[in-house]
Design a protein around this motif. Sequence first.
Motif, short mmCIF file in Angstrom:
data_model
loop_
_atom_site.label_atom_id
_atom_site.label_comp_id
_atom_site.label_asym_id
_atom_site.label_seq_id
_atom_site.Cartn_x
_atom_site.Cartn_y
_atom_site.Cartn_z
N UNK A 60 -121.35 -16.77 -81.92
CA UNK A 60 -120.25 -16.58 -82.87
C UNK A 60 -120.61 -15.68 -84.03
N UNK A 61 -121.90 -15.66 -84.42
CA UNK A 61 -122.33 -14.83 -85.55
C UNK A 61 -123.12 -13.60 -85.10
N UNK A 62 -123.19 -13.38 -83.79
CA UNK A 62 -123.79 -12.16 -83.27
C UNK A 62 -125.30 -12.15 -83.15
N UNK A 63 -125.93 -13.33 -83.01
CA UNK A 63 -127.39 -13.35 -82.83
C UNK A 63 -127.74 -13.82 -81.42
N UNK A 64 -128.92 -13.45 -80.98
CA UNK A 64 -129.37 -13.74 -79.61
C UNK A 64 -129.52 -15.24 -79.37
N UNK A 65 -129.35 -15.66 -78.11
CA UNK A 65 -129.49 -17.08 -77.79
C UNK A 65 -130.94 -17.55 -77.90
N UNK A 66 -131.08 -18.84 -78.10
CA UNK A 66 -132.39 -19.47 -78.13
C UNK A 66 -132.81 -19.86 -76.71
N UNK A 67 -134.10 -19.93 -76.49
CA UNK A 67 -134.68 -20.49 -75.28
C UNK A 67 -135.15 -21.90 -75.59
N UNK A 68 -135.12 -22.78 -74.60
CA UNK A 68 -135.66 -24.13 -74.77
C UNK A 68 -137.17 -24.05 -74.62
N UNK A 69 -137.90 -24.71 -75.51
CA UNK A 69 -139.36 -24.76 -75.45
C UNK A 69 -139.81 -26.20 -75.22
N UNK A 70 -140.51 -26.44 -74.12
CA UNK A 70 -141.05 -27.78 -73.88
C UNK A 70 -142.15 -28.10 -74.88
N UNK A 71 -142.87 -27.09 -75.35
CA UNK A 71 -143.90 -27.30 -76.37
C UNK A 71 -143.25 -27.81 -77.67
N UNK A 72 -142.18 -27.13 -78.11
CA UNK A 72 -141.49 -27.57 -79.33
C UNK A 72 -140.84 -28.94 -79.13
N UNK A 73 -140.33 -29.19 -77.92
CA UNK A 73 -139.72 -30.50 -77.63
C UNK A 73 -140.76 -31.61 -77.76
N UNK A 74 -141.98 -31.35 -77.31
CA UNK A 74 -143.06 -32.36 -77.43
C UNK A 74 -143.40 -32.61 -78.89
#
Length: 184
Positions: A60-74
């Motif tokens: 909606x604001x014109x920025x790239x999508x995020x990827x899911x990180x299993x490291x960050x999830x941990x």
Amino acid sequence: MALEYFFAGLLLPMALLGQMPADNTAINSSAPTVPSNTGSSIPQAQAQAALDFNNAKRHDVGVAPLQWSTKLAAVAQNWADHLAKDEGCNLSHTQNNSYGENLFGGQGAPYTALSAMQGWYGEIAKYLYGVLTVSNWYTTGHYTQMIWHNTTEVGMGQATCSGGGTVIAAEYNPPGNVVGEKPY
């Protein structure tokens, strides 16, 4: 009556938390996907719904999508577990954290990663586009972290408190909310 809250202190009615526009529910085959092992206790389908919602708001604001990180999830899972077990579900940010961090807590309803994302997004009602300052980040910092232009990945964790509440943590890399910069 359900009690809803999250770290910035904004109270949202359950009806708002349960709503998601129809255009944010479809998973585009080219959209980032969450692996079956999410890296946390959040089930894949719930993690995907949260990632899709966050990415729709970034779009909606014109920025790239995020990827899911299993490291960050941990990392997020470890912090959510700590808050639930050792802090009595009181929300406090990780000290000396190298990631951006959003926290959500609630009780009286079954909260999910999507509930947290929707709660953080609710801060848009108070957001006036501009440079982030020490005085304006407190009321909109969860939202601006969600859409921060340089952030590329996210991971989330969730824990249940002994009193029945829920704590949800999200870690963003690289962190956003840089004072003196605009989020996008």
